[in-house]
Design a protein around this motif. Structure first.
Motif, PDB file in Angstrom:
ATOM      1  N   GLY A 198       0.776  -1.224   0.000  1.00  0.00           N
ATOM      2  CA  GLY A 198       0.000   0.000   0.000  1.00  0.00           C
ATOM      3  C   GLY A 198       0.810   1.278   0.000  1.00  0.00           C
ATOM      4  N   ALA A 199       2.125   1.197  -0.209  1.00  0.00           N
ATOM      5  CA  ALA A 199       2.935   2.417  -0.266  1.00  0.00           C
ATOM      6  C   ALA A 199       2.908   3.048  -1.649  1.00  0.00           C
ATOM      7  CB  ALA A 199       4.378   2.095   0.125  1.00  0.00           C
ATOM      8  N   GLU A 200       2.338   2.355  -2.610  1.00  0.00           N
ATOM      9  CA  GLU A 200       2.203   2.854  -3.986  1.00  0.00           C
ATOM     10  C   GLU A 200       0.731   2.745  -4.372  1.00  0.00           C
ATOM     11  OE1 GLU A 200       4.065   4.776  -6.909  1.00  0.00           O
ATOM     12  OE2 GLU A 200       5.338   3.633  -5.517  1.00  0.00           O
ATOM     13  N   PRO A 201       0.134   3.796  -4.932  1.00  0.00           N
ATOM     14  CA  PRO A 201      -1.289   3.710  -5.292  1.00  0.00           C
ATOM     15  C   PRO A 201      -1.527   2.691  -6.401  1.00  0.00           C
ATOM     16  CG  PRO A 201      -0.306   5.723  -6.165  1.00  0.00           C
ATOM     17  CD  PRO A 201       0.709   5.115  -5.259  1.00  0.00           C
ATOM     18  N   ARG A 202      -2.609   1.977  -6.283  1.00  0.00           N
ATOM     19  CA  ARG A 202      -2.974   1.006  -7.315  1.00  0.00           C
ATOM     20  C   ARG A 202      -3.591   1.717  -8.513  1.00  0.00           C
ATOM     21  NH1 ARG A 202      -4.178  -4.831  -5.387  1.00  0.00           N
ATOM     22  NH2 ARG A 202      -2.777  -4.974  -3.600  1.00  0.00           N
ATOM     23  N   PRO A 203      -3.446   1.135  -9.701  1.00  0.00           N
ATOM     24  CA  PRO A 203      -3.997   1.799 -10.893  1.00  0.00           C
ATOM     25  C   PRO A 203      -5.513   1.855 -10.864  1.00  0.00           C
ATOM     26  CG  PRO A 203      -3.248  -0.418 -11.416  1.00  0.00           C
ATOM     27  CD  PRO A 203      -2.801  -0.153 -10.013  1.00  0.00           C
ATOM     28  N   ASP A 204      -6.071   2.845 -11.538  1.00  0.00           N
ATOM     29  CA  ASP A 204      -7.532   2.993 -11.582  1.00  0.00           C
ATOM     30  C   ASP A 204      -8.184   1.955 -12.493  1.00  0.00           C
ATOM     31  OD1 ASP A 204      -7.415   5.189  -9.887  1.00  0.00           O
ATOM     32  OD2 ASP A 204      -7.138   6.587 -11.550  1.00  0.00           O
ATOM     33  N   GLY A 205      -7.519   1.616 -13.601  1.00  0.00           N
ATOM     34  CA  GLY A 205      -8.114   0.705 -14.566  1.00  0.00           C
ATOM     35  C   GLY A 205      -7.397  -0.624 -14.626  1.00  0.00           C
ATOM     36  N   PRO A 206      -7.919  -1.565 -15.432  1.00  0.00           N
ATOM     37  CA  PRO A 206      -7.307  -2.888 -15.564  1.00  0.00           C
ATOM     38  C   PRO A 206      -6.070  -2.840 -16.452  1.00  0.00           C
ATOM     39  CG  PRO A 206      -9.200  -2.710 -17.021  1.00  0.00           C
ATOM     40  CD  PRO A 206      -9.142  -1.430 -16.231  1.00  0.00           C
ATOM     41  N   GLY A 207      -5.346  -3.960 -16.466  1.00  0.00           N
ATOM     42  CA  GLY A 207      -4.159  -4.058 -17.307  1.00  0.00           C
ATOM     43  C   GLY A 207      -2.889  -3.804 -16.527  1.00  0.00           C
ATOM     44  N   PRO A 208      -1.743  -4.184 -17.093  1.00  0.00           N
ATOM     45  CA  PRO A 208      -0.475  -4.060 -16.369  1.00  0.00           C
ATOM     46  C   PRO A 208       0.000  -2.626 -16.220  1.00  0.00           C
ATOM     47  CG  PRO A 208      -0.100  -4.836 -18.610  1.00  0.00           C
ATOM     48  CD  PRO A 208      -1.585  -4.820 -18.415  1.00  0.00           C
ATOM     49  N   ILE A 209       0.770  -2.394 -15.173  1.00  0.00           N
ATOM     50  CA  ILE A 209       1.473  -1.131 -14.963  1.00  0.00           C
ATOM     51  C   ILE A 209       2.781  -1.218 -15.738  1.00  0.00           C
ATOM     52  CG2 ILE A 209       2.576   0.347 -13.248  1.00  0.00           C
ATOM     53  CD1 ILE A 209       0.641  -0.913 -11.186  1.00  0.00           C
ATOM     54  N   ARG A 210       3.057  -0.219 -16.583  1.00  0.00           N
ATOM     55  CA  ARG A 210       4.281  -0.214 -17.394  1.00  0.00           C
ATOM     56  C   ARG A 210       5.243   0.828 -16.835  1.00  0.00           C
ATOM     57  NH1 ARG A 210       3.438  -2.570 -22.689  1.00  0.00           N
ATOM     58  NH2 ARG A 210       1.298  -3.333 -22.853  1.00  0.00           N
ATOM     59  N   LEU A 211       6.435   0.370 -16.473  1.00  0.00           N
ATOM     60  CA  LEU A 211       7.437   1.266 -15.902  1.00  0.00           C
ATOM     61  C   LEU A 211       8.491   1.630 -16.951  1.00  0.00           C
ATOM     62  CD1 LEU A 211       8.039  -0.312 -12.383  1.00  0.00           C
ATOM     63  CD2 LEU A 211       6.371   1.408 -13.069  1.00  0.00           C
ATOM     64  N   PRO A 212       9.061   2.822 -16.847  1.00  0.00           N
ATOM     65  CA  PRO A 212      10.011   3.282 -17.880  1.00  0.00           C
ATOM     66  C   PRO A 212      11.321   2.507 -17.870  1.00  0.00           C
ATOM     67  CG  PRO A 212       9.890   4.851 -16.070  1.00  0.00           C
ATOM     68  CD  PRO A 212       8.806   3.852 -15.821  1.00  0.00           C
ATOM     69  N   CYS A 213      11.918   2.424 -19.057  1.00  0.00           N
ATOM     70  CA  CYS A 213      13.269   1.891 -19.227  1.00  0.00           C
ATOM     71  C   CYS A 213      14.219   3.077 -19.439  1.00  0.00           C
ATOM     72  CB  CYS A 213      13.337   0.961 -20.435  1.00  0.00           C
ATOM     73  SG  CYS A 213      12.185  -0.446 -20.368  1.00  0.00           S
ATOM     74  N   ARG A 214      15.520   2.813 -19.493  1.00  0.00           N
ATOM     75  CA  ARG A 214      16.477   3.878 -19.793  1.00  0.00           C
ATOM     76  C   ARG A 214      17.544   3.340 -20.744  1.00  0.00           C
ATOM     77  NH1 ARG A 214      21.370   3.813 -16.531  1.00  0.00           N
ATOM     78  NH2 ARG A 214      21.290   2.013 -15.123  1.00  0.00           N
ATOM     79  N   LEU A 215      18.108   4.216 -21.523  1.00  0.00           N
ATOM     80  CA  LEU A 215      19.169   3.843 -22.450  1.00  0.00           C
ATOM     81  C   LEU A 215      20.522   4.133 -21.811  1.00  0.00           C
ATOM     82  CD1 LEU A 215      20.149   2.986 -25.295  1.00  0.00           C
ATOM     83  CD2 LEU A 215      20.028   5.407 -25.928  1.00  0.00           C
ATOM     84  N   VAL A 216      21.379   3.120 -21.769  1.00  0.00           N
ATOM     85  CA  VAL A 216      22.744   3.278 -21.262  1.00  0.00           C
ATOM     86  C   VAL A 216      23.674   3.368 -22.474  1.00  0.00           C
ATOM     87  CG1 VAL A 216      24.578   2.302 -19.844  1.00  0.00           C
ATOM     88  CG2 VAL A 216      22.175   1.966 -19.195  1.00  0.00           C
ATOM     89  N   ARG A 217      24.240   4.540 -22.694  1.00  0.00           N
ATOM     90  CA  ARG A 217      25.079   4.758 -23.877  1.00  0.00           C
ATOM     91  C   ARG A 217      26.517   4.292 -23.607  1.00  0.00           C
ATOM     92  NH1 ARG A 217      23.364  10.605 -26.475  1.00  0.00           N
ATOM     93  NH2 ARG A 217      21.106  10.348 -26.287  1.00  0.00           N
ATOM     94  N   ARG A 218      27.020   3.520 -24.564  1.00  0.00           N
ATOM     95  CA  ARG A 218      28.425   3.097 -24.520  1.00  0.00           C
ATOM     96  C   ARG A 218      29.036   3.306 -25.898  1.00  0.00           C
ATOM     97  NH1 ARG A 218      25.723  -0.968 -21.460  1.00  0.00           N
ATOM     98  NH2 ARG A 218      26.210  -0.816 -19.233  1.00  0.00           N
ATOM     99  N   GLU A 219      30.252   2.829 -26.066  1.00  0.00           N
ATOM    100  CA  GLU A 219      31.033   3.168 -27.258  1.00  0.00           C
ATOM    101  C   GLU A 219      30.511   2.535 -28.546  1.00  0.00           C
ATOM    102  OE1 GLU A 219      35.425   2.906 -26.363  1.00  0.00           O
ATOM    103  OE2 GLU A 219      34.571   2.432 -24.390  1.00  0.00           O
TER     104      GLU A 219
END
Length: 332
Positions: A303-324
């Protein structure tokens, strides 16, 4: 006598019996009285140490139901979860994708009166809901439940792939190819779909006129790159939908006389250290932020994070790690 014996006599689940004996307000008064009577009849005495742990606000017990044991997805999710809300006791169960074994583990977790369960898949393909019921709340991680009403947390693979392709285009590349895994897997579909959409938005098409789809392996990355170079020698960028493929692509490009990234830039996906950091050059890759995903799951459970209002999965952001492999100015 155990709490399970008390629960059986009272006609309730072990979790409900525990809540009743610990005075939690989620239990009706009549149920609390029935459980207390069963405990007196059996002469049940709670373990004071366990009772103290369950009574504190900072200590929680979590069942981790993993499909591939301590795999490359399980460990970072587990690390994120155990550091999210203070002390957490974890019971790790490996179901190996076997529903009967999964059901046995759930029964055992119920007897242990865990406070929550995280069901962790080894891919991002949807999975069937749990076949056994448990009184504790459940969150599906990585592999979402096929029931949209269930609480699932997954990485936003579409957005992650878009980050990779936009990075290649913004660095001046115009002939971008895709080397991917099995065509039917959700991860590959999402990453390929995002690539095509991003290229269309810039008025471009895939180099080689098609995606090169096969297996999630370094060997396929090598073979697919060789085919790509025959089909389209002018290719100047390759987006690989996992890091094993990217490692194979980098090796084949180098063997063909192409310089990476001067002639052909390469970006992978998953940011799996054994492949991306040990490659020459090191490979840029999309990180699915699995530790953050684990933290989000545990916060949802309690309960430390609010639950979504609608159905379906929660999608969390990714990040790009730049290398050579795609950015000559990246810091090694």
């Amino acid at each position: 006598m155990t709490i399970t014996d008390v629960a059986r006599l009272a006609g309730v689940s072990p979790s409900t019996a525990s809540k009743a004996l610990n005075g939690r307000d989620q239990v009706r008064a009549t149920t609390r009285q029935r459980v207390a009577a069963a405990a007196r009849e059996l002469g049940y005495t709670p373990n004071p140490v366990a009772q103290q742990l369950r009574g504190t606000s900072t200590h929680r017990t979590v069942g981790f139901l993993a499909g591939d044991g301590i795999g490359r997805f399980t460990l970072p999710v587990l690390l994120g979860a155990t550091h999210a809300l203070g002390p957490v006791s974890v019971t790790l169960c490996d179901s190996r994708g076997d529903q009967d074994l999964e059901r046995e583990h759930l029964i055992r977790l119920g007897h242990q009166q865990v406070d929550g369960v995280i069901v962790l898949g080894s891919s991002t393909d949807p999975r069937p809901p749990l076949t056994a019921r448990i009184a504790a709340p459940v969150v599906y991680a990585m592999s979402p439940s096929s029931d949209p009403a269930d609480l699932s947390v997954i990485p936003n693979e579409w957005a992650g792939a878009r980050l990779a392709v936009e990075h290649l285009l913004d660095s001046g590349r115009r002939r971008v190819a895709v080397i991917g895994g099995p065509a039917g897997q959700r991860a590959n579909k999402e990453r390929l779909g995002a690539t095509r959409e991003t290229l269309r938005a810039r008025g471009l098409r895939l180099a080689g006129s098609r995606p090169y789809l096969g297996e999630w392996s370094e060997a396929w990355g090598r073979a697919a790159t060789a085919m790509l170079l025959r089909d389209d020698p002018g290719v100047d960028a390759v987006f690989c939908t996992n890091d094993q493929l990217a490692r194979g692509a980098v090796e084949t490009l180098r063997e063909s006389g192409r310089r990476v990234p001067d002639d052909v830039a390469v970006v992978g996906y998953d940011n799996w250290s054994p492949y991306v950091t040990e490659s020459r050059p090191p490979i840029s890759s999309v990180d699915m932020e699995l530790e953050a995903l684990g933290r989000h799951c545990i916060r949802l459970l309690f309960g430390a994070e609010p639950r979504p209002d609608g159905p379906g999965p929660i999608r969390l952001p990714c990040r790009l790690v730049r290398r050579e492999s795609s950015d000559p100015d990246a810091v090694p």
